[in-house]
Motif scaffolding. Structure first.
Motif, PDB file in Angstrom:
ATOM      1  N   TRP A  35       0.870  -1.176   0.000  1.00  0.00           N
ATOM      2  CA  TRP A  35       0.000   0.000   0.000  1.00  0.00           C
ATOM      3  C   TRP A  35       0.910   1.231   0.000  1.00  0.00           C
ATOM      4  O   TRP A  35       1.839   1.319   0.809  1.00  0.00           O
ATOM      5  CB  TRP A  35      -0.904   0.026   1.227  1.00  0.00           C
ATOM      6  N   PHE A  36       0.609   2.148  -0.886  1.00  0.00           N
ATOM      7  CA  PHE A  36       1.326   3.404  -0.976  1.00  0.00           C
ATOM      8  C   PHE A  36       0.310   4.542  -0.951  1.00  0.00           C
ATOM      9  O   PHE A  36      -0.879   4.323  -1.189  1.00  0.00           O
ATOM     10  CB  PHE A  36       2.130   3.467  -2.281  1.00  0.00           C
ATOM     11  N   ARG A  37       0.789   5.735  -0.680  1.00  0.00           N
ATOM     12  CA  ARG A  37      -0.094   6.890  -0.727  1.00  0.00           C
ATOM     13  C   ARG A  37       0.649   8.078  -1.310  1.00  0.00           C
ATOM     14  O   ARG A  37       1.873   8.157  -1.255  1.00  0.00           O
ATOM     15  CB  ARG A  37      -0.639   7.218   0.662  1.00  0.00           C
ATOM     16  N   GLN A  38      -0.123   8.971  -1.867  1.00  0.00           N
ATOM     17  CA  GLN A  38       0.454  10.172  -2.463  1.00  0.00           C
ATOM     18  C   GLN A  38      -0.454  11.355  -2.189  1.00  0.00           C
ATOM     19  O   GLN A  38      -1.618  11.355  -2.588  1.00  0.00           O
ATOM     20  CB  GLN A  38       0.654   9.982  -3.970  1.00  0.00           C
ATOM     21  N   ALA A  39       0.092  12.329  -1.497  1.00  0.00           N
ATOM     22  CA  ALA A  39      -0.618  13.571  -1.227  1.00  0.00           C
ATOM     23  C   ALA A  39      -0.246  14.591  -2.300  1.00  0.00           C
ATOM     24  O   ALA A  39       0.812  14.476  -2.929  1.00  0.00           O
ATOM     25  CB  ALA A  39      -0.244  14.094   0.154  1.00  0.00           C
ATOM     26  N   GLU A  43       5.738  13.102  -3.137  1.00  0.00           N
ATOM     27  CA  GLU A  43       6.044  11.849  -3.805  1.00  0.00           C
ATOM     28  C   GLU A  43       5.216  10.712  -3.204  1.00  0.00           C
ATOM     29  O   GLU A  43       4.759  10.790  -2.062  1.00  0.00           O
ATOM     30  CB  GLU A  43       7.539  11.535  -3.665  1.00  0.00           C
ATOM     31  N   ARG A  44       5.062   9.695  -4.007  1.00  0.00           N
ATOM     32  CA  ARG A  44       4.360   8.508  -3.516  1.00  0.00           C
ATOM     33  C   ARG A  44       5.205   7.854  -2.433  1.00  0.00           C
ATOM     34  O   ARG A  44       6.408   7.653  -2.607  1.00  0.00           O
ATOM     35  CB  ARG A  44       4.127   7.530  -4.671  1.00  0.00           C
ATOM     36  N   GLU A  45       4.570   7.528  -1.316  1.00  0.00           N
ATOM     37  CA  GLU A  45       5.313   6.982  -0.194  1.00  0.00           C
ATOM     38  C   GLU A  45       4.753   5.639   0.252  1.00  0.00           C
ATOM     39  O   GLU A  45       3.558   5.365   0.144  1.00  0.00           O
ATOM     40  CB  GLU A  45       5.326   7.954   0.990  1.00  0.00           C
ATOM     41  N   ALA A  91      -4.628  11.512   1.489  1.00  0.00           N
ATOM     42  CA  ALA A  91      -3.848  11.200   0.285  1.00  0.00           C
ATOM     43  C   ALA A  91      -4.656  10.275  -0.613  1.00  0.00           C
ATOM     44  O   ALA A  91      -5.703   9.762  -0.204  1.00  0.00           O
ATOM     45  CB  ALA A  91      -2.527  10.523   0.651  1.00  0.00           C
ATOM     46  N   PHE A  92      -4.136  10.064  -1.809  1.00  0.00           N
ATOM     47  CA  PHE A  92      -4.640   9.004  -2.661  1.00  0.00           C
ATOM     48  C   PHE A  92      -3.892   7.737  -2.245  1.00  0.00           C
ATOM     49  O   PHE A  92      -2.672   7.739  -2.151  1.00  0.00           O
ATOM     50  CB  PHE A  92      -4.361   9.312  -4.127  1.00  0.00           C
ATOM     51  N   TYR A  93      -4.632   6.685  -2.004  1.00  0.00           N
ATOM     52  CA  TYR A  93      -4.034   5.427  -1.576  1.00  0.00           C
ATOM     53  C   TYR A  93      -4.065   4.418  -2.721  1.00  0.00           C
ATOM     54  O   TYR A  93      -5.113   4.221  -3.353  1.00  0.00           O
ATOM     55  CB  TYR A  93      -4.773   4.870  -0.361  1.00  0.00           C
ATOM     56  N   TYR A  94      -2.919   3.788  -2.937  1.00  0.00           N
ATOM     57  CA  TYR A  94      -2.774   2.837  -4.030  1.00  0.00           C
ATOM     58  C   TYR A  94      -2.359   1.477  -3.494  1.00  0.00           C
ATOM     59  O   TYR A  94      -1.530   1.384  -2.586  1.00  0.00           O
ATOM     60  CB  TYR A  94      -1.698   3.301  -5.007  1.00  0.00           C
ATOM     61  N   CYS A  95      -2.903   0.439  -4.090  1.00  0.00           N
ATOM     62  CA  CYS A  95      -2.408  -0.894  -3.825  1.00  0.00           C
ATOM     63  C   CYS A  95      -1.560  -1.331  -5.021  1.00  0.00           C
ATOM     64  O   CYS A  95      -1.791  -0.899  -6.150  1.00  0.00           O
ATOM     65  CB  CYS A  95      -3.537  -1.886  -3.569  1.00  0.00           C
ATOM     66  N   PHE A 106       9.970  -1.213  -0.121  1.00  0.00           N
ATOM     67  CA  PHE A 106       9.549   0.122   0.273  1.00  0.00           C
ATOM     68  C   PHE A 106       9.448   1.076  -0.915  1.00  0.00           C
ATOM     69  O   PHE A 106       8.986   2.210  -0.763  1.00  0.00           O
ATOM     70  CB  PHE A 106      10.546   0.702   1.279  1.00  0.00           C
ATOM     71  N   PHE A 107       9.871   0.636  -2.089  1.00  0.00           N
ATOM     72  CA  PHE A 107       9.980   1.521  -3.243  1.00  0.00           C
ATOM     73  C   PHE A 107       8.931   1.197  -4.295  1.00  0.00           C
ATOM     74  O   PHE A 107       8.767   0.048  -4.691  1.00  0.00           O
ATOM     75  CB  PHE A 107      11.378   1.417  -3.845  1.00  0.00           C
ATOM     76  N   PRO A 108       8.221   2.217  -4.789  1.00  0.00           N
ATOM     77  CA  PRO A 108       7.200   1.975  -5.819  1.00  0.00           C
ATOM     78  C   PRO A 108       7.727   1.244  -7.044  1.00  0.00           C
ATOM     79  O   PRO A 108       6.998   0.456  -7.657  1.00  0.00           O
ATOM     80  CB  PRO A 108       6.727   3.392  -6.171  1.00  0.00           C
TER      81      PRO A 108
END
Length: 124
Positions: A35-39, A43-45, A91-95, A106-108
């Motif tokens: 799961w990552f998020r981007q505000a 950057e996407r974290e 943020a926008f949350y991405y799977c 840890f890296f997209p």
């Protein structure tokens, strides 16, 4: 391959929200699921990840103790339970899913397939 993230919305600070990520065309069970998020403007974290077969979970320090990742192999779905949210969680949350080596999770860039994202907004 398609990942479908859902469950986002508006929640008050201190509240809870549960995100889901359903997969088709691929099985999560033998892959990492992140799961990552981007505000806006950021950057996407990394938020967290669950390892192959759901054996282990990993979390960013900013969400540790508040967020929980789980997996349902029968439904080929992964969940992100978000508790005690605060405005910084907006943020926008991405799977995403992939087969990274452990140190790269840890890296997209380590994930080959991504969902479309779902917006989470936490009001103060």
């Amino acid at each position: 391959v398609q990942l479908q993230a859902s469950g986002g919305g508006l929640v008050q600070a201190g509240g809870s929200l549960s995100l889901s990520c359903a997969a088709s065309g691929i099985s999560f069970s033998n892959r990492y699921m992140g799961w990552f998020r981007q505000a806006p403007g950021k950057e996407r974290e990394f938020v967290g990840a669950i390892s192959r077969f759901g054996l282990n979970t990993y979390y960013a320090d900013s969400v540790k103790g508040r967020f929980t990742i789980s997996m349902n192999n029968a439904k080929n779905a992964v969940y992100l339970q978000m508790n005690s949210v605060n405005p910084e969680d907006t943020a926008f949350y991405y799977c995403a899913t992939g087969s990274p080596i452990h140190s790269q999770m840890f890296f997209p860039s380590a994930y080959g397939y991504w969902g479309q994202g779902t917006q989470v907004t936490v009001s103060s």
